[in-house]
Design a protein around this motif. Structure first.
Motif: not given
Length: 75
Positions: A31-35, A46-53, A69-75
């Motif tokens: 959901k919301r916040g810096n996650d 899995l399916t991931v939604s609304h996660t920043d990193t 995902q408009a912003t964020g990082v996937i490592h």
């Protein structure tokens, strides 16, 4: 640390989730916040939604984004 669950839903604040075991099938929506999400070692599917990193562990992971995902990082 979260283990042996299929669904995780975050709240309105900042969520920092670490998976203790690999998920063979699951859904995570923080959901919301810096996650942030730390995947467990092993093959996660899995399916991931609304996660920043999203940080992968060792092993082959199959991640489907459940929301744009408009912003964020996937490592």
């Amino acid at each position: 640390m979260v283990s042996n669950t299929a669904t995780i839903t975050g709240g309105g604040g900042d969520d920092d989730i670490t998976l203790g075991t690999a998920l063979a099938s699951g859904s995570i929506d923080l959901k919301r916040g810096n996650d942030s999400l730390q995947l467990a070692d092993g093959g996660n599917k899995l399916t991931v939604s609304h996660t920043d990193t999203i940080n992968a562990g060792s092993g082959d992971d199959l991640i489907t984004l459940g929301a744009a995902q408009a912003t964020g990082v996937i490592h």
